[in-house]
Motif scaffolding. Structure first.
Motif, PDB file in Angstrom:
ATOM      1  N   ALA A  82       0.825  -1.212   0.000  1.00  0.00           N
ATOM      2  CA  ALA A  82       0.000   0.000   0.000  1.00  0.00           C
ATOM      3  C   ALA A  82       0.856   1.257   0.000  1.00  0.00           C
ATOM      4  N   GLN A  83       1.947   1.235   0.747  1.00  0.00           N
ATOM      5  CA  GLN A  83       2.839   2.394   0.768  1.00  0.00           C
ATOM      6  C   GLN A  83       3.486   2.611  -0.595  1.00  0.00           C
ATOM      7  N   ARG A  84       3.832   1.531  -1.265  1.00  0.00           N
ATOM      8  CA  ARG A  84       4.494   1.641  -2.572  1.00  0.00           C
ATOM      9  C   ARG A  84       3.533   2.074  -3.673  1.00  0.00           C
ATOM     10  N   THR A  85       2.320   1.535  -3.657  1.00  0.00           N
ATOM     11  CA  THR A  85       1.397   1.740  -4.774  1.00  0.00           C
ATOM     12  C   THR A  85       0.356   2.830  -4.532  1.00  0.00           C
ATOM     13  N   GLY A  86       0.121   3.161  -3.258  1.00  0.00           N
ATOM     14  CA  GLY A  86      -0.966   4.069  -2.938  1.00  0.00           C
ATOM     15  C   GLY A  86      -2.333   3.415  -3.007  1.00  0.00           C
ATOM     16  N   ALA A  87      -2.376   2.089  -3.012  1.00  0.00           N
ATOM     17  CA  ALA A  87      -3.632   1.356  -3.132  1.00  0.00           C
ATOM     18  C   ALA A  87      -4.570   1.655  -1.965  1.00  0.00           C
ATOM     19  N   THR A  88      -5.867   1.610  -2.239  1.00  0.00           N
ATOM     20  CA  THR A  88      -6.882   1.674  -1.199  1.00  0.00           C
ATOM     21  C   THR A  88      -6.995   0.307  -0.549  1.00  0.00           C
ATOM     22  N   VAL A  89      -6.903   0.255   0.766  1.00  0.00           N
ATOM     23  CA  VAL A  89      -6.997  -1.021   1.480  1.00  0.00           C
ATOM     24  C   VAL A  89      -8.401  -1.166   2.048  1.00  0.00           C
ATOM     25  N   VAL A  90      -9.051  -2.276   1.717  1.00  0.00           N
ATOM     26  CA  VAL A  90     -10.405  -2.579   2.186  1.00  0.00           C
ATOM     27  C   VAL A  90     -10.325  -3.729   3.175  1.00  0.00           C
ATOM     28  N   SER A  91     -10.924  -3.525   4.351  1.00  0.00           N
ATOM     29  CA  SER A  91     -10.891  -4.554   5.394  1.00  0.00           C
ATOM     30  C   SER A  91     -12.030  -4.290   6.363  1.00  0.00           C
ATOM     31  N   ASN A  92     -12.152  -5.143   7.364  1.00  0.00           N
ATOM     32  CA  ASN A  92     -13.123  -4.836   8.410  1.00  0.00           C
ATOM     33  C   ASN A  92     -12.647  -3.636   9.240  1.00  0.00           C
ATOM     34  N   PHE A  93     -13.531  -3.123  10.089  1.00  0.00           N
ATOM     35  CA  PHE A  93     -13.234  -1.881  10.795  1.00  0.00           C
ATOM     36  C   PHE A  93     -12.068  -2.033  11.774  1.00  0.00           C
ATOM     37  N   GLU A  94     -11.957  -3.200  12.404  1.00  0.00           N
ATOM     38  CA  GLU A  94     -10.876  -3.406  13.373  1.00  0.00           C
ATOM     39  C   GLU A  94      -9.513  -3.416  12.682  1.00  0.00           C
ATOM     40  N   ILE A  95      -9.411  -4.102  11.545  1.00  0.00           N
ATOM     41  CA  ILE A  95      -8.149  -4.109  10.800  1.00  0.00           C
ATOM     42  C   ILE A  95      -7.882  -2.721  10.210  1.00  0.00           C
ATOM     43  N   HIS A  96      -8.943  -2.060   9.773  1.00  0.00           N
ATOM     44  CA  HIS A  96      -8.818  -0.672   9.295  1.00  0.00           C
ATOM     45  C   HIS A  96      -8.138   0.198  10.343  1.00  0.00           C
ATOM     46  N   ASN A  97      -8.587   0.111  11.596  1.00  0.00           N
ATOM     47  CA  ASN A  97      -8.003   0.933  12.658  1.00  0.00           C
ATOM     48  C   ASN A  97      -6.545   0.556  12.901  1.00  0.00           C
ATOM     49  N   TRP A  98      -6.247  -0.751  12.853  1.00  0.00           N
ATOM     50  CA  TRP A  98      -4.875  -1.204  13.071  1.00  0.00           C
ATOM     51  C   TRP A  98      -3.964  -0.701  11.956  1.00  0.00           C
ATOM     52  N   LEU A  99      -4.430  -0.770  10.714  1.00  0.00           N
ATOM     53  CA  LEU A  99      -3.626  -0.295   9.587  1.00  0.00           C
ATOM     54  C   LEU A  99      -3.404   1.211   9.651  1.00  0.00           C
ATOM     55  N   ALA A 100      -4.407   1.942  10.133  1.00  0.00           N
ATOM     56  CA  ALA A 100      -4.229   3.385  10.324  1.00  0.00           C
ATOM     57  C   ALA A 100      -3.105   3.645  11.323  1.00  0.00           C
ATOM     58  N   GLY A 101      -3.005   2.790  12.336  1.00  0.00           N
ATOM     59  CA  GLY A 101      -1.935   2.905  13.315  1.00  0.00           C
ATOM     60  C   GLY A 101      -0.566   2.567  12.750  1.00  0.00           C
ATOM     61  N   GLN A 102      -0.545   1.872  11.600  1.00  0.00           N
ATOM     62  CA  GLN A 102       0.720   1.570  10.920  1.00  0.00           C
ATOM     63  C   GLN A 102       1.104   2.668   9.928  1.00  0.00           C
ATOM     64  N   GLY A 103       0.310   3.727   9.876  1.00  0.00           N
ATOM     65  CA  GLY A 103       0.641   4.868   9.035  1.00  0.00           C
ATOM     66  C   GLY A 103      -0.108   4.941   7.719  1.00  0.00           C
ATOM     67  N   LEU A 104      -1.004   3.982   7.445  1.00  0.00           N
ATOM     68  CA  LEU A 104      -1.763   4.043   6.200  1.00  0.00           C
ATOM     69  C   LEU A 104      -2.965   4.966   6.363  1.00  0.00           C
ATOM     70  N   SER A 105      -3.299   5.682   5.297  1.00  0.00           N
ATOM     71  CA  SER A 105      -4.440   6.598   5.355  1.00  0.00           C
ATOM     72  C   SER A 105      -5.465   6.335   4.260  1.00  0.00           C
ATOM     73  N   ASN A 106      -5.059   5.656   3.197  1.00  0.00           N
ATOM     74  CA  ASN A 106      -5.986   5.375   2.093  1.00  0.00           C
ATOM     75  C   ASN A 106      -6.704   4.062   2.387  1.00  0.00           C
ATOM     76  N   LEU A 107      -7.701   4.135   3.266  1.00  0.00           N
ATOM     77  CA  LEU A 107      -8.364   2.951   3.806  1.00  0.00           C
ATOM     78  C   LEU A 107      -9.868   3.065   3.632  1.00  0.00           C
ATOM     79  N   HIS A 108     -10.502   1.929   3.385  1.00  0.00           N
ATOM     80  CA  HIS A 108     -11.969   1.904   3.316  1.00  0.00           C
ATOM     81  C   HIS A 108     -12.474   0.748   4.178  1.00  0.00           C
ATOM     82  N   PRO A 109     -13.137   1.040   5.301  1.00  0.00           N
ATOM     83  CA  PRO A 109     -13.664  -0.034   6.144  1.00  0.00           C
ATOM     84  C   PRO A 109     -15.016  -0.525   5.653  1.00  0.00           C
ATOM     85  N   GLN A 110     -15.225  -1.830   5.710  1.00  0.00           N
ATOM     86  CA  GLN A 110     -16.527  -2.449   5.509  1.00  0.00           C
ATOM     87  C   GLN A 110     -16.724  -3.473   6.628  1.00  0.00           C
ATOM     88  N   HIS A 111     -17.873  -4.121   6.622  1.00  0.00           N
ATOM     89  CA  HIS A 111     -18.059  -5.202   7.597  1.00  0.00           C
ATOM     90  C   HIS A 111     -19.018  -6.249   7.059  1.00  0.00           C
TER      91      HIS A 111
END
Length: 227
Positions: A63-92
């Protein structure tokens, strides 16, 4: 729009829909069977089914290399945000969303979902993709569940199913899953990466095609099918 589905080994799938690349569960680094490196795989969207390291894999790096949007559940979304990613879309689970290339809906999966640091990864999921008039179901890591029959009522062009046993469905339950889903085609995944999930996909293909009308395509890592 042409649709190409490539298996990179384990549960890592790349769906190319026209010029858009959807990468699912990119476990590549440390994967002895990976057919592409994390530094080379294309991704416009990355879908993460659950938090285990062999599925979350190289998500952050790619994601850092490509700028891809990461889609995951809300809990993983929050964890990935803590790893510095911002281009995220949560679903459930049960929720779908219309993207520029088509629709993605999260389905249930019977599995676990702890993240690499031991934190809570929410509920695991599978993915049901609708791209133009094609329906693709990636079951990700799961045991057999009877609600697969409901997923099959969508009218699946392709089901991508684990057959490795031990951690997921094995060949017997994988066959039962095909009977519930009734897809036009199926690709077996999540086998042979480790000794404990060694299987014979060709033998499974023969069983499925003898007992159902579904066509089985056994891919080698890096090979693809076109829908």
């Amino acid at each position: 729009m042409s649709i190409r589905v490539t298996w990179y080994s384990h549960a890592c799938i790349l769906i190319q829909a026209g010029d858009t690349h959807l990468l699912i569960d990119p476990f590549l680094s440390g994967n002895p069977l990976a057919a592409v490196s994390a530094d080379a795989v294309p991704a416009d969207y990355i879908f993460v089914s659950h938090g285990h390291g062999d599925h979350l894999g190289d998500t952050v790096q790619i994601a850092q290399r490509t700028g891809a949007t990461v889609v995951s559940n809300f809990e993983i979304h929050n964890w990935l945000a803590g790893q510095g990613l911002s281009n995220l879309h949560p679903q459930h689970i049960g929720g779908g969303f219309d993207y520029p290339w088509g629709r993605a809906k999260l389905t249930i999966a019977q599995h676990g979902s702890a993240l690499p640091d031991g934190s809570y990864g929410g509920n695991p999921c599978g993915f049901l993709f609708t791209i133009q008039n094609k329906k693709i179901y990636h079951a990700c890591d799961t045991g057999l569940f009877y609600d697969m029959k409901l997923i099959g009522e969508e009218g699946l062009d392709l089901a991508i199913l684990p057959i490795g046993d031990n951690f997921t469905m094995g060949p017997d339950d994988g066959l039962r899953a095909v009977k519930l889903l009734e897809p036009r085609q199926v690709v077996p995944i999540h086998y042979d990466t480790f000794d404990v999930i060694k299987q014979d996909p060709v033998a499974w293909k023969k069983r499925v095609e003898a007992e159902t009308s579904t066509e089985v395509t056994v891919l080698q890592p890096g090979e693809h099918i076109d829908l």
